[in-house]
Design a protein around this motif. Sequence first.
Motif, short mmCIF file in Angstrom:
data_model
loop_
_atom_site.label_atom_id
_atom_site.label_comp_id
_atom_site.label_asym_id
_atom_site.label_seq_id
_atom_site.Cartn_x
_atom_site.Cartn_y
_atom_site.Cartn_z
N LEU A 49 0.44 15.31 -4.90
CA LEU A 49 -0.26 13.32 -5.31
C LEU A 49 -0.95 13.82 -6.25
CD1 LEU A 49 -0.34 11.58 -1.75
CD2 LEU A 49 1.94 12.29 -2.85
N LEU A 72 -8.45 9.96 0.68
CA LEU A 72 -6.71 9.36 0.41
C LEU A 72 -6.71 7.78 0.60
CD1 LEU A 72 -5.37 11.91 3.38
CD2 LEU A 72 -4.31 11.58 0.47
N GLN A 73 -8.00 7.27 1.37
CA GLN A 73 -8.03 5.89 1.51
C GLN A 73 -8.80 5.17 -0.27
OE1 GLN A 73 -10.66 5.55 5.18
NE2 GLN A 73 -8.19 4.53 5.74
N LYS A 115 0.47 -0.93 0.35
CA LYS A 115 0.05 -0.06 0.22
C LYS A 115 1.09 1.33 0.40
CE LYS A 115 -3.56 -1.62 2.86
NZ LYS A 115 -4.80 -1.11 3.84
N ASN A 116 0.18 2.39 -0.38
CA ASN A 116 0.72 3.70 -0.27
C ASN A 116 0.37 4.12 0.94
OD1 ASN A 116 2.27 4.10 -2.28
ND2 ASN A 116 -0.17 4.13 -3.33
N VAL A 154 5.56 10.29 1.86
CA VAL A 154 4.19 8.72 1.51
C VAL A 154 5.58 7.93 0.82
CG1 VAL A 154 3.82 8.64 -0.20
CG2 VAL A 154 3.49 10.47 0.26
N ILE A 213 1.30 7.46 3.86
CA ILE A 213 1.49 8.98 4.27
C ILE A 213 2.07 8.75 6.05
CG2 ILE A 213 0.25 11.31 4.81
CD1 ILE A 213 -1.30 10.52 1.97
N ASP A 223 5.53 3.84 -0.92
CA ASP A 223 5.14 3.89 -2.08
C ASP A 223 4.75 2.20 -1.63
OD1 ASP A 223 7.41 2.72 -2.54
OD2 ASP A 223 8.28 3.67 -4.10
N TYR A 227 -3.94 5.59 -0.12
CA TYR A 227 -2.99 5.53 0.66
C TYR A 227 -3.75 5.05 2.38
CZ TYR A 227 -0.81 8.17 -2.71
OH TYR A 227 -0.32 8.79 -4.14
#
Length: 155
Positions: free
Chosen positions: A153, A61-62, A32-33, A126, A35, A128, A66
Amino acid sequence: MSDRLSVGDAAPEFTLPDADGNEVSLTDLRGKNVIIYFYPAAMTPGCTKQACDFRDSLDSLQAAGYAVLGISPDKPEKLAKFRDRDGVTFPLLSDTEKAVLLAYGAFGEKTMYGKKVTGVIRSTFVVDADGKIAVAQYNVKATGHVAKLRRDLGL
Protein backbone atom coordinates in the motif's frame (compact mmCIF):
# COMPACT_ATOMS: atom_id res chain seq x y z
CA MET A 1 -16.18 -23.05 -2.93
CA SER A 2 -16.93 -19.67 -4.36
CA ASP A 3 -15.16 -17.64 -7.00
CA ARG A 4 -12.27 -15.49 -5.94
CA LEU A 5 -12.49 -11.73 -6.15
CA SER A 6 -10.19 -9.64 -8.29
CA VAL A 7 -9.08 -6.02 -8.29
CA GLY A 8 -11.90 -3.86 -9.66
CA ASP A 9 -14.73 -6.17 -8.57
CA ALA A 10 -17.50 -4.71 -6.44
CA ALA A 11 -16.91 -5.69 -2.83
CA PRO A 12 -19.73 -7.93 -1.58
CA GLU A 13 -21.83 -6.00 0.93
CA PHE A 14 -22.36 -7.43 4.39
CA THR A 15 -23.74 -6.73 7.83
CA LEU A 16 -22.29 -8.84 10.65
CA PRO A 17 -22.30 -8.71 14.45
CA ASP A 18 -19.15 -7.56 16.21
CA ALA A 19 -17.79 -8.99 19.47
CA ASP A 20 -20.48 -7.13 21.42
CA GLY A 21 -23.33 -8.15 19.09
CA ASN A 22 -23.55 -4.72 17.41
CA GLU A 23 -24.11 -4.81 13.67
CA VAL A 24 -21.33 -3.52 11.42
CA SER A 25 -22.08 -2.94 7.72
CA LEU A 26 -19.61 -2.38 4.93
CA THR A 27 -21.97 0.27 3.53
CA ASP A 28 -21.51 2.29 6.74
CA LEU A 29 -17.81 2.60 5.83
CA ARG A 30 -18.38 3.84 2.26
CA GLY A 31 -16.08 6.75 1.54
CA LYS A 32 -13.23 5.13 3.48
CA ASN A 33 -10.63 2.58 2.50
CA VAL A 34 -11.29 -0.63 4.44
CA ILE A 35 -8.91 -3.51 5.06
CA ILE A 36 -10.92 -6.69 5.59
CA TYR A 37 -9.04 -9.76 6.67
CA PHE A 38 -10.46 -13.25 7.11
CA TYR A 39 -8.89 -15.62 9.62
CA PRO A 40 -9.73 -19.18 10.68
CA ALA A 41 -10.15 -19.03 14.47
CA ALA A 42 -9.82 -16.55 17.30
CA MET A 43 -7.32 -17.30 20.05
CA THR A 44 -5.13 -19.62 17.97
CA PRO A 45 -1.42 -18.79 17.65
CA GLY A 46 -1.33 -17.65 14.00
CA CYS A 47 -4.58 -15.70 14.21
CA THR A 48 -3.42 -14.04 17.43
CA LYS A 49 -0.15 -13.00 15.80
CA GLN A 50 -2.00 -11.57 12.79
CA ALA A 51 -4.56 -9.68 14.92
CA CYS A 52 -1.79 -8.24 17.11
CA ASP A 53 0.13 -7.13 14.00
CA PHE A 54 -2.96 -5.27 12.75
CA ARG A 55 -3.52 -3.86 16.26
CA ASP A 56 0.07 -2.62 16.45
CA SER A 57 -0.20 -1.01 12.98
CA LEU A 58 -3.69 0.41 13.46
CA ASP A 59 -2.68 4.00 14.26
CA SER A 60 -0.57 4.34 11.13
CA LEU A 61 -3.17 2.54 8.98
CA GLN A 62 -5.91 4.86 10.27
CA ALA A 63 -3.67 7.90 9.75
CA ALA A 64 -3.32 6.80 6.11
CA GLY A 65 -7.13 6.57 5.79
CA TYR A 66 -7.70 2.83 6.34
CA ALA A 67 -10.20 1.15 8.64
CA VAL A 68 -9.58 -2.50 9.63
CA LEU A 69 -12.12 -5.31 10.08
CA GLY A 70 -11.30 -8.89 11.05
CA ILE A 71 -13.83 -11.61 10.14
CA SER A 72 -13.95 -15.23 11.30
CA PRO A 73 -16.63 -17.88 11.77
CA ASP A 74 -16.32 -17.53 15.57
CA LYS A 75 -19.31 -16.52 17.70
CA PRO A 76 -19.34 -12.99 19.15
CA GLU A 77 -18.68 -14.32 22.67
CA LYS A 78 -15.40 -15.89 21.59
CA LEU A 79 -14.46 -12.73 19.68
CA ALA A 80 -15.05 -10.67 22.83
CA LYS A 81 -12.68 -12.93 24.79
CA PHE A 82 -10.10 -12.67 22.01
CA ARG A 83 -10.43 -8.88 21.84
CA ASP A 84 -10.15 -8.50 25.60
CA ARG A 85 -7.30 -10.98 26.02
CA ASP A 86 -5.14 -9.43 23.30
CA GLY A 87 -6.24 -5.79 23.38
CA VAL A 88 -7.58 -5.83 19.81
CA THR A 89 -8.71 -2.28 19.05
CA PHE A 90 -10.59 -2.74 15.77
CA PRO A 91 -13.86 -4.58 15.09
CA LEU A 92 -13.83 -8.37 15.00
CA LEU A 93 -16.89 -9.63 13.14
CA SER A 94 -18.69 -12.95 13.43
CA ASP A 95 -19.67 -14.85 10.26
CA THR A 96 -20.98 -18.09 11.78
CA GLU A 97 -23.00 -18.85 8.63
CA LYS A 98 -19.84 -18.34 6.49
CA ALA A 99 -21.90 -16.33 3.96
CA VAL A 100 -19.42 -13.44 3.82
CA LEU A 101 -16.44 -15.82 3.79
CA LEU A 102 -17.99 -17.53 0.77
CA ALA A 103 -18.88 -14.23 -0.94
CA TYR A 104 -15.22 -13.18 -0.74
CA GLY A 105 -13.88 -16.59 -1.81
CA ALA A 106 -12.27 -16.99 1.62
CA PHE A 107 -13.80 -20.37 2.45
CA GLY A 108 -13.15 -23.56 0.56
CA GLU A 109 -10.58 -26.22 -0.13
CA LYS A 110 -7.06 -25.56 1.06
CA THR A 111 -3.96 -27.53 1.91
CA MET A 112 -3.09 -27.74 5.59
CA TYR A 113 -0.12 -29.80 6.77
CA GLY A 114 -0.06 -31.54 3.39
CA LYS A 115 -3.73 -32.56 3.45
CA LYS A 116 -6.68 -31.14 1.52
CA VAL A 117 -9.25 -29.71 3.93
CA THR A 118 -12.21 -27.36 3.70
CA GLY A 119 -12.05 -24.26 5.82
CA VAL A 120 -11.24 -20.57 6.07
CA ILE A 121 -8.64 -19.42 3.55
CA ARG A 122 -6.59 -16.73 5.29
CA SER A 123 -7.24 -13.76 2.99
CA THR A 124 -6.99 -9.98 2.98
CA PHE A 125 -8.83 -7.41 0.89
CA VAL A 126 -8.65 -3.66 0.59
CA VAL A 127 -11.96 -2.09 -0.38
CA ASP A 128 -11.61 1.42 -1.76
CA ALA A 129 -13.83 4.39 -0.91
CA ASP A 130 -16.15 3.53 -3.83
CA GLY A 131 -16.72 -0.06 -2.67
CA LYS A 132 -14.41 -1.71 -5.20
CA ILE A 133 -11.73 -4.30 -4.46
CA ALA A 134 -8.35 -2.53 -4.60
CA VAL A 135 -6.29 -5.47 -3.24
CA ALA A 136 -7.23 -9.18 -3.10
CA GLN A 137 -4.74 -11.53 -1.43
CA TYR A 138 -5.47 -15.20 -0.77
CA ASN A 139 -3.51 -17.76 1.25
CA VAL A 140 -1.61 -15.07 3.12
CA LYS A 141 0.77 -15.92 5.95
CA ALA A 142 -0.24 -14.96 9.48
CA THR A 143 3.25 -13.78 10.35
CA GLY A 144 4.65 -10.84 8.41
CA HIS A 145 1.50 -10.28 6.38
CA VAL A 146 0.69 -6.85 7.80
CA ALA A 147 4.21 -5.59 7.03
CA LYS A 148 3.87 -6.90 3.45
CA LEU A 149 0.43 -5.29 3.07
CA ARG A 150 1.81 -1.97 4.32
CA ARG A 151 4.59 -2.18 1.71
CA ASP A 152 2.06 -3.06 -1.00
CA LEU A 153 0.00 0.00 0.00
CA GLY A 154 3.07 2.24 0.06
CA LEU A 155 2.77 2.96 3.80
